[in-house]
Design an enzyme around this catalytic site. Sequence first.
Site, short mmCIF file in Angstrom:
data_model
loop_
_atom_site.label_atom_id
_atom_site.label_comp_id
_atom_site.label_asym_id
_atom_site.label_seq_id
_atom_site.Cartn_x
_atom_site.Cartn_y
_atom_site.Cartn_z
N THR A 191 17.83 -4.52 -8.45
CA THR A 191 17.24 -5.66 -7.77
C THR A 191 18.29 -6.67 -7.33
O THR A 191 19.12 -7.10 -8.14
CB THR A 191 16.21 -6.36 -8.68
OG1 THR A 191 15.23 -5.41 -9.08
CG2 THR A 191 15.54 -7.52 -7.95
N LYS A 240 16.33 -2.94 -4.44
CA LYS A 240 15.09 -3.70 -4.26
C LYS A 240 15.50 -5.13 -3.91
O LYS A 240 16.18 -5.79 -4.69
CB LYS A 240 14.25 -3.67 -5.52
CG LYS A 240 13.00 -4.54 -5.44
CD LYS A 240 12.14 -4.37 -6.68
CE LYS A 240 11.02 -5.36 -6.72
NZ LYS A 240 10.10 -5.15 -7.86
N LYS A 247 14.69 -8.97 -3.05
CA LYS A 247 13.72 -10.05 -3.20
C LYS A 247 13.74 -10.92 -1.93
O LYS A 247 14.79 -11.42 -1.51
CB LYS A 247 14.06 -10.91 -4.41
CG LYS A 247 13.83 -10.21 -5.75
CD LYS A 247 12.36 -10.03 -6.03
CE LYS A 247 12.11 -9.50 -7.44
NZ LYS A 247 10.66 -9.34 -7.73
N ASP A 307 10.52 -6.86 -1.84
CA ASP A 307 9.45 -7.48 -2.63
C ASP A 307 9.36 -8.95 -2.23
O ASP A 307 10.30 -9.71 -2.46
CB ASP A 307 9.75 -7.34 -4.11
CG ASP A 307 8.66 -7.93 -4.99
OD1 ASP A 307 7.61 -8.34 -4.46
OD2 ASP A 307 8.85 -7.97 -6.23
N ASP A 347 1.30 -5.44 -6.43
CA ASP A 347 1.91 -5.85 -7.70
C ASP A 347 1.01 -6.90 -8.35
O ASP A 347 0.20 -6.59 -9.21
CB ASP A 347 3.32 -6.38 -7.48
CG ASP A 347 4.00 -6.78 -8.79
OD1 ASP A 347 3.39 -6.60 -9.87
OD2 ASP A 347 5.13 -7.28 -8.76
N LYS A 349 3.06 -2.36 -14.41
CA LYS A 349 3.91 -3.09 -15.35
C LYS A 349 3.15 -3.24 -16.67
O LYS A 349 1.99 -3.66 -16.67
CB LYS A 349 4.28 -4.47 -14.81
CG LYS A 349 5.15 -4.45 -13.56
CD LYS A 349 5.44 -5.87 -13.09
CE LYS A 349 6.32 -5.88 -11.86
NZ LYS A 349 6.55 -7.27 -11.35
N CYS A 397 8.74 -3.79 -13.98
CA CYS A 397 9.00 -4.53 -15.21
C CYS A 397 9.15 -6.01 -14.91
O CYS A 397 9.40 -6.41 -13.77
CB CYS A 397 10.28 -4.02 -15.88
SG CYS A 397 11.80 -4.35 -14.92
#
Length: 320
Positions: free
Chosen positions: A118, A141, A143, A168, A217, A239, A267
Amino acid sequence: MIKVTPQSFRLARAFTISRGSRLEAHVLTVRISRDGATGWGECVPYARYQETPESVAAQIESLPHDIGRVELQEALPAGAARNAVDCALWDWEAKKTGTRAWNLARLRPPGPIPVAFTLSLDTPEQMEYEARQHAGQRLLKVKLGTPNDIPRLEAVRRGAPEVKIIVDANEGWSAAEYQDLVPYLVNLGVLMVEQPVPAADDGLLAEIDRLLPVCADEAVHDRRSLPTLAGKYDMINIKLDKTGGLTEALELRREAEALGYGIMAGCMVGSSLAMAPATLIAQGAAFADLDGPLLLAEDRDHPLHYDTAGVHPPDVALWG
């Protein structure tokens, strides 16, 4: 006996998403001791779901000390408290019986899983630098979720031109903003977008062309969430802190796959103890976002092992 202990783990650097930043991972560690064996689990209370360390600890402390996994599913709602206790009970049973948790769950022995790394929300310049530092990863990933996201994503792509990317937004865009951004995301090689719009305002996702797979999510917690996702999402992010533990997560995955949803294993930012049971959910998933320990400056003893193959199943000294 059930014991709850607040703990903090320093992050290697500030971790920022559209809702804010943090420098530490604040977790609750639960230990369950019975019949000469002790199991443990970890949860991350999350303000987005109206959880605090104090409220979650109070939920756990309200439980009978002899509670089992079946009774637990009714005693607490899906969320962080149930997760820590449920995972501690799986670990306790594994230690008590001398077998591994995946055998108890009647799963195939797990193997290493490629994981996303991330990139925290930052300036385009810093995100390009971070992308260059991690250009050897299989999957990044990214953000996002701000009014200035395309320059950030372009910077990441410059820094890591060959790496696969998912993004995300953490509910940071409106449906109109997301619709405008999709062609740019596609052109920059994005494979999937996670929770682009607020979970409470995601109806328009059913009315627009989904040029990219959309992963729920914040919109999905446990099996009861599934009917609300129809026509809006292509995947779900499982998650354990949302499902309330491994027990519900396994059932959620089975039902979601039966309905045709792709699976992402995700997570919160926690230690290897939090990721360990999630490695069972991640087996064969389309994406695994279990990089929490890689974001930490410190971790548990006997931490999960990460290498070019991804994250490996936990050692028995850690969990399960």
